[in-house]
Write a protein that holds these residues in place. Sequence first.
Motif, short mmCIF file in Angstrom:
data_model
loop_
_atom_site.label_atom_id
_atom_site.label_comp_id
_atom_site.label_asym_id
_atom_site.label_seq_id
_atom_site.Cartn_x
_atom_site.Cartn_y
_atom_site.Cartn_z
N VAL A 1 34.62 33.37 39.67
CA VAL A 1 35.58 34.47 39.51
C VAL A 1 35.75 35.21 40.82
O VAL A 1 36.87 35.52 41.24
CB VAL A 1 35.11 35.42 38.39
N LYS A 2 34.62 35.49 41.51
CA LYS A 2 34.69 36.17 42.81
C LYS A 2 35.56 35.39 43.78
O LYS A 2 36.31 35.96 44.57
CB LYS A 2 33.29 36.30 43.40
N SER A 3 35.43 34.06 43.75
CA SER A 3 36.17 33.21 44.68
C SER A 3 37.63 33.04 44.28
O SER A 3 38.40 32.42 45.01
CB SER A 3 35.51 31.83 44.78
N GLY A 4 37.98 33.51 43.08
CA GLY A 4 39.36 33.39 42.61
C GLY A 4 39.76 31.96 42.34
O GLY A 4 40.93 31.58 42.53
N ASP B 1 39.50 31.78 34.82
CA ASP B 1 39.76 32.65 33.68
C ASP B 1 39.52 31.91 32.36
O ASP B 1 38.98 32.48 31.41
CB ASP B 1 41.19 33.20 33.72
N GLN C 1 35.44 42.58 38.69
CA GLN C 1 36.62 41.85 39.17
C GLN C 1 37.87 42.26 38.40
O GLN C 1 38.70 41.44 38.03
CB GLN C 1 36.38 40.33 39.02
N LYS C 2 37.99 43.55 38.16
CA LYS C 2 39.08 44.05 37.30
C LYS C 2 40.46 43.69 37.86
O LYS C 2 41.36 43.31 37.11
CB LYS C 2 38.95 45.57 37.13
N GLU C 3 40.63 43.80 39.16
CA GLU C 3 41.94 43.48 39.76
C GLU C 3 42.32 42.03 39.47
O GLU C 3 43.48 41.72 39.19
CB GLU C 3 41.91 43.73 41.27
N TRP C 4 41.33 41.16 39.54
CA TRP C 4 41.56 39.73 39.24
C TRP C 4 41.88 39.56 37.75
O TRP C 4 42.77 38.80 37.38
CB TRP C 4 40.31 38.94 39.63
N LYS D 1 45.49 40.16 36.51
CA LYS D 1 46.52 39.17 36.84
C LYS D 1 46.76 38.19 35.69
O LYS D 1 47.77 37.48 35.68
CB LYS D 1 46.13 38.40 38.10
N SER D 2 45.84 38.11 34.75
CA SER D 2 45.96 37.17 33.63
C SER D 2 46.15 37.93 32.34
O SER D 2 45.21 38.55 31.83
CB SER D 2 44.72 36.28 33.55
#
Length: 942
Positions: free
Chosen positions: A131-134, A139, A172-175, A178-179
Amino acid sequence: MEPSPAKGKPQGRLLVSTTLDAKDELEERLERCVGIVTSMTNALSEREANDAITAHVCKGPQQHEEVCLGLFTLLLTEPSQAQRCYRDLTLVNRDGMNVVLMKINQILMEKFLKLQDVCRTQLVWVVRELVKSGVIGADGVLMTLMKQIAGGDVSSKNLWLAENVLDILMEQKEWVLKSGMLVAMSVYTYLRLMVDHGTPNLAPFRQKEVDFCISLLREKFMDCYIIGRDLVRLLQNVARIPEMELLWKDLLHNPQTLSPQFTGVLQLLSSRTSRKFLACRLTPDMETKLLFMTSRVRFGQQKRYQDWFQRQYLSTAESQSLRCDLIRYICGVVHPSNEVLSSDILPRWAIIGWLLTTCTSNVAASNAKLALFYDWLFFSPEKDSIMNIEPAILVMHHSMKPHPAITATLLDFMCRIIPQFFPPLESQVRQGVFNSLTFIMEKRVLAHLAPLFDNPKLDRELRSMLRERFPEFCSSPSPPTEVKMEESVPLEIDNHVLDKEDGCYDNTEATFSDDEEEVNNKGKKREFRFHPIKETYIDEPADITPYVDQLDEPLKEKVLQLQKESDMEVQCEVMQEIVDLILEEDFDSEQMSTLASCLAELFKGHFRGDVLPDEITEESLEESVCKPVCLVFRNLCQMQEDNSSFSVLLDMLAELYQKQPKIGYHLLYYLKASKAAAGKMNLYEAFAQATALGDLHTCLMMDMKACQEDDVRLLCYLTPSIYSEFPDETLRSGELLNMIVAVIDSTQLQELMCHVMMGNLVMFRKDSVLNILIQSLDWETFEQYSTWQLFLAHSIPLETIIPILQHLKYKEHPEALSCLLLQLRREKPTEEMVKMVLSRPCHPEDQFTTSILRHWASKHDDLLGEHIKALLIKNNNLPRKRQSLRSSSSKLAQLTLEQMLEHLDNLRLNLINIKNNFFTQTPILQALQHVQASCDEAHKMR
């Protein structure tokens, strides 16, 4: 009792095993991959080890997979090496971590309960790193991990998992934002888990859950809105938490503070909850056990299975809350096939009856009854499924003799929930329950309700209440008779398809769907779409009192004048004066929102009824756009886009759009219908970007959906312009196409086909048509036939979409197969076509391949013979290796020699009774001799 480690065999590092467990294939595979990585890197420096691994990966896909899985397994089993292994994994993987993501999903779904504690901890760690690495796909893995958090379980392991997953989501709320699906799934999960965490020792953790859910609900409410009515149910369970109480106040009294598109709690309650959400609150193990009981266990032999489930999941006081999840899942997800319904397999109502009778808490019992009736309260035959409301009526029907108290308490609950659920919506709840009972009788779940509602086993007070609430259902036209569900269902119940529809069910297993739509037993979405019923409006005078006093004097005067005038022409003149005032330099932009509220109220009559004239002429079109609201559109068309006045008017429209979403498709109509707007359709894009949505695609789809619901004729009128002006938004997916074919009739279909053939409309293009047709396989029958008719009106070569044959199953996709068969009949066979046709699995009932081969054999025998010869020789020369099962894509279009010979044998048998020389052709004989000479003894015997 903890399972004892196996004796006589070494305990694996990954999974806990007992003496009775067979060797686990997955664990053995992963250990082999570890061995490969270890053997390459032993006694090497870090740099040399990296070089060795990289060199091995470059050899091919198999070596790449071995290294990735080896490093992944080391990462799980050796925490001290985790950082280095993850770093190496990110460096050497060539598929965006796809191999690792698939393996994590497999472990989560199949092996999570057996994982060693160290490996479980490391698995959560690696998900956090992904998740950190995107990483794309992380997800999905996170949602699968969330599914492992069991409801009604406050054991230390379960709490540890819930807290760690929540930490990942918060860090990782910003990430996460996005979903949209991850936002909704996270809110659904933690709103549900909050109920279990009410003890003082869990207060800090519960507060974290509350803060997290509140932030997502307030920041991304429309993402959470897709949950549907069960969002309200979950919010009800935690309504006494102070932060939730404040949210409830906004939900009920200020809905637009949550989102401009949200009109109120009724909008949410009218939306059915997707199966995805109902299923996400059961662990994979629970799902497997329920699936087994509803598809394998015979009625009368269920006790030991129920006892096991009770011991495993329902034995503690905290676990009582799980009953609601189970009941919602059974009603909304487990929809058995016709074969199962008519067999002696344990029915759904029996499992729900067991869950209700074994409930040990009054609160849990009340919540369980609400879960059972929840889809009744706002039931709409056009949107909801008979299968969601069937279990409740059958529990009551079948419990009347053996357990009349159960029937009585459920009937009493059904009566009392109408006024008590939410008093301001009492009439809507009454209508929902009435719709449910009416639909139950229409679909013959029970022949009559009088034997249930007016049964002497019920006490007098309850019978009196039922007669008062439901007089329509308390008198039977014939003597009371019991109707056995198992006898009536196969004939008369369907999955939300009209009675005249054939083959609503076929003989398949219980269907579990990933999709939020209704899926019938053919595995196909069959939800019937109805044209919306036109609402009857009471023409009430516009009330702008709350807003008008906030306006400055000159503007206030014009708005009041606009309110008083009834003549349309004068209204237009006043509206032009208002526009001029807005465009003055000293206009206070803070008044824009208030003005928009006034205009939305004053113009509400313009947004009712049909927009498009009955007879379309230049004069009638021009007359239809001579409304005050169109003055804003006209002024916009007359301005240059770089003009400051242009952006002011756009802001005005954007504010109006928040108050009245129908303004979007009215703008589209104006841009097409008005002469003054000729060639100005691109203004809509500027408008979309100025709205709170800020995105052309989202705005366009929402406006077309609103148009679809209000006026189908207008939808068809706009379609050619929308497709030609916004090709990137309309042709890349089937979203708009599905909206259109869901509501058009045969006349409108024919008109659209004419537009296509005259060159006015392009609905498909080569690069996306295959994807859209594959999407359409899940649509309703008429929608699919309409889609194929529209496709065939285009001049797209059939070779473009022939790979769709790989996705078609003869029982599940008859519509697509029928259309393809007729189209292939008109074509000369190419080698690719023949290959795809022969790639279909052989089945005695599937006549598709034989029928098209027979046609080609009679019309194009030489051509077909050459293609078959080429394919036979080509496939005979391929090495016969065991088919790879590593990816689902490898299962598509696997053309094997044996399969080709089976199809050819079926063709031979079909041609026996007619004079056809197809199999005496030289190319066919040469190919068969070539195969015979080189195949093994087993194939020769076949």
